[in-house]
Design a protein around this motif. Structure first.
Motif: not given
Length: 312
Positions: A20-22, A26-28, A77-81
């Motif tokens: 959601d954060y990413v 992107l939307r902003k 994809a969004v991951h915890s690094l």
């Protein structure tokens, strides 16, 4: 410019927060862009009745997302690094690493508050060999018990009396609104964090230049350089997320300082050291520090827990 982007994410509340954060960023950045999220379940999410170290450490929370990306089902994809293996599959790249939020490890202990105040033999929950080894080095009397499940599940197990205390990442607790549950943040002098802990990694197809260009604004250069040093250290010791090593890189005097530890599972043997150098040498410093600790005796510890090392 792409009109629609599909983000792949695990289904846990923390993973959804990260996606959601990413998506919001992107939307902003690109008004009118349609951003959708595709929820997926990984091997690490499915197997909850065994310690992570016993079901494999590399790619437990990433492989299914990566396969879907290579097949074109998702754009990124969004991951915890800290969940990312040091080797990324062919055709994919980590295209952005976000600013590190908080790298610390938190004690959640309503009754005793701190690790030092826990009575002898207290039951402490953690799924991390890294945390287990470093905690036992200072409190060998504690009973370290495996703790699996998402953040909400782990907190419920604590509240139900299954543990006297649990250890979780500060970043995850704060991102989910549980910052008030933290009763102590373990000092780095006692417990070094996992590679990239507190930062997000955004993975995309290597040949999708448009998506990679659109994600470039999310890259934090300082965190990325520090992460390069930390990941180089981990790459040299050939470990996944379930290795009893901690490493932490920070800016220092115009350059970077990298500190790391390799510890036996019982905490009785520890090899810890640090190096400092130029920003441009961050990755080399990570490799250098890893080799120094391996030569000091760390390699025997890693062999003892069944790791196959290949020191190229």
């Amino acid at each position: 410019m792409r009109q629609k982007i599909v983000i792949g994410t695990r289904s846990s509340k923390l993973a959804l927060w990260q996606a959601d954060y990413v998506a919001d960023c992107l939307r902003k950045k690109y008004p009118g862009l349609i951003v959708e999220e595709k929820k997926m379940t990984t091997k690490g999410d499915k197997i909850l009745d065994a310690p992570l170290a016993k079901i494999g450490g590399k790619g437990l929370f990433t492989k299914e997302l990566e396969a879907e990306m290579l097949e074109g089902g998702i754009d990124l994809a969004v991951h915890s690094l800290k969940d990312m293996p040091t080797e990324v599959p062919d055709g994919l790249v980590i295209t952005a690493i976000t600013k590190r939020f908080d790298s610390g490890d938190a004690v959640v202990c309503p009754k005793y508050k701190t690790l030092d105040a826990l009575p002898q033999g207290a039951r402490v929950g953690t799924s991390s060999l890294r945390r287990r080894a470093q905690i036992l080095a200072v409190r060998p009397d504690l009973e370290l018990i495996d703790l699996r499940g998402n953040v909400n599940t782990r907190l419920k197990k604590l509240d139900d009396g299954e543990y006297d205390a649990i250890i979780l990442a500060v970043a995850g607790l704060k991102r989910l609104g549980f910052g008030d549950r933290i009763t102590e943040v373990l000092p780095k002098s006692m417990c070094l964090p996992a590679v990239g802990q507190g930062a997000l990694a955004i993975e995309a197809r290597e040949d999708d230049k448009e998506i990679r260009d659109m994600l470039a604004f999310l890259q934090d250069d300082e965190t990325t350089r520090c992460a390069a040093a930390e990941r180089a250290f981990l790459e040299t010791v050939e470990g996944g997320c379930q290795v009893p090593v901690g490493v932490y890189a920070v800016p220092s005097d115009g350059g970077v300082e990298v500190e790391a530890v390799i510890a036996s599972l019982d905490g009785k043997r520890r090899f810890r050291d640090k190096v400092k150098g130029e920003w441009n040498d961050a990755e080399a410093l990570g490799h250098q520090l890893a080799n120094r600790l391996l030569d000091a005796g760390g390699i025997e510890i890693l062999h003892e827990i069944g790791l196959l090392l290949d020191r190229k």
